[in-house]
Every structure is written in C-alpha cells, then in structure tokens.
Scaffold this motif. Structure first.
Motif: not given
Length: 133
Positions: A78-83, A89
């Motif tokens: 989810k977004a927090p993981h990518f942050e 990615h």
C-alpha cells in the motif's frame, strides 16, 4: 436446456486475487527456483523433446513469477509501504522484467535466473519488514 446455456451469467468481484491476508513472496521464489533448475537440466540434455517441454515449463514458471509479484505489488503493498521503501516500485518492475521476454522467459541464462532470485529476495526482505510493523 439451451435456455440455461445462454442465460445471463452472474457477475462477481473480489478486492484481491488471493484469500485475504494470504500473501507471500515465497510463491514467486519457488517458481524462480524451478526456472533455475530447468536451465541447469537443459544444459545437460540434448533431447529435443525434453528441451521443448522444458521451454514450455520455463515460460509458464516465468509467467507465474510475474503473477505472484504483481499480486504482491497491487494487492498487498500500500501507499505507506511505497513511501517507506521508495525503491519497491523499481524492484518489482526489475524482477518482472527479469521474468519476462527479455529475461528467464526468453533465454536459458542461469545468470538471469540468479538475478531474478536476488530481486525476489530484496522484495521478500521488504515484505517481511512490513509484516513486522
């Protein structure tokens, strides 16, 4: 009888590809290990029938690697993981390319299989760190 064959179908949907909470990069790794083993076996075998079967299986396994990685990428992370892991990615993209037509799907190259396994290991490390959080 014909009415049942042509009757409207019921559309169903789900929010994920796997049962909720069942994600593990080991699925991709198992397929990648299989690819590497196939590459080794083909190097030692000149039988054209064996080689044809090996090509088909290797291509199938490469596609499964991509499937398992993209399920993690699109459904688990989810977004927090990518942050927190901005390289995620690129790692998934590079791993999928290593399992694609320019990688293990197309050639019998043990080095590409090793590179794929290394990328999967990097993704797995991040995955397990997110599971601890």
């Amino acid at each position: 009888m014909f009415a049942r064959l042509f009757a409207p179908t019921i559309e169903v949907s789900a929010h994920c590809d796997l049962p909720c909470g069942v994600y593990d990069p080991a699925q991709a790794r198992i397929e990648a290990e299989s690819i590497k083993a196939i590459i080794g076996k083909v190097a030692d075998n000149d039988d054209p029938d064996f080689r044809t079967r090996a090509i088909l299986i290797k291509e199938e396994r490469s596609q499964l690697v991509k499937h398992h990685l993209t399920v993690l990428w699109t459904d688990y992370f989810k977004a927090p993981h990518f942050e927190k892991y901005p390289q995620l990615h690129m790692l998934v993209n590079e791993a999928c390319k290593l399992a694609s037509g320019t990688g293990t799907k197309a050639v019998f190259d043990a080095e590409k299989a090793d590179q794929l396994l290394a990328k999967i290991d990097e993704i797995a490390e991040i995955f397990w760190e997110t599971k601890k959080a």
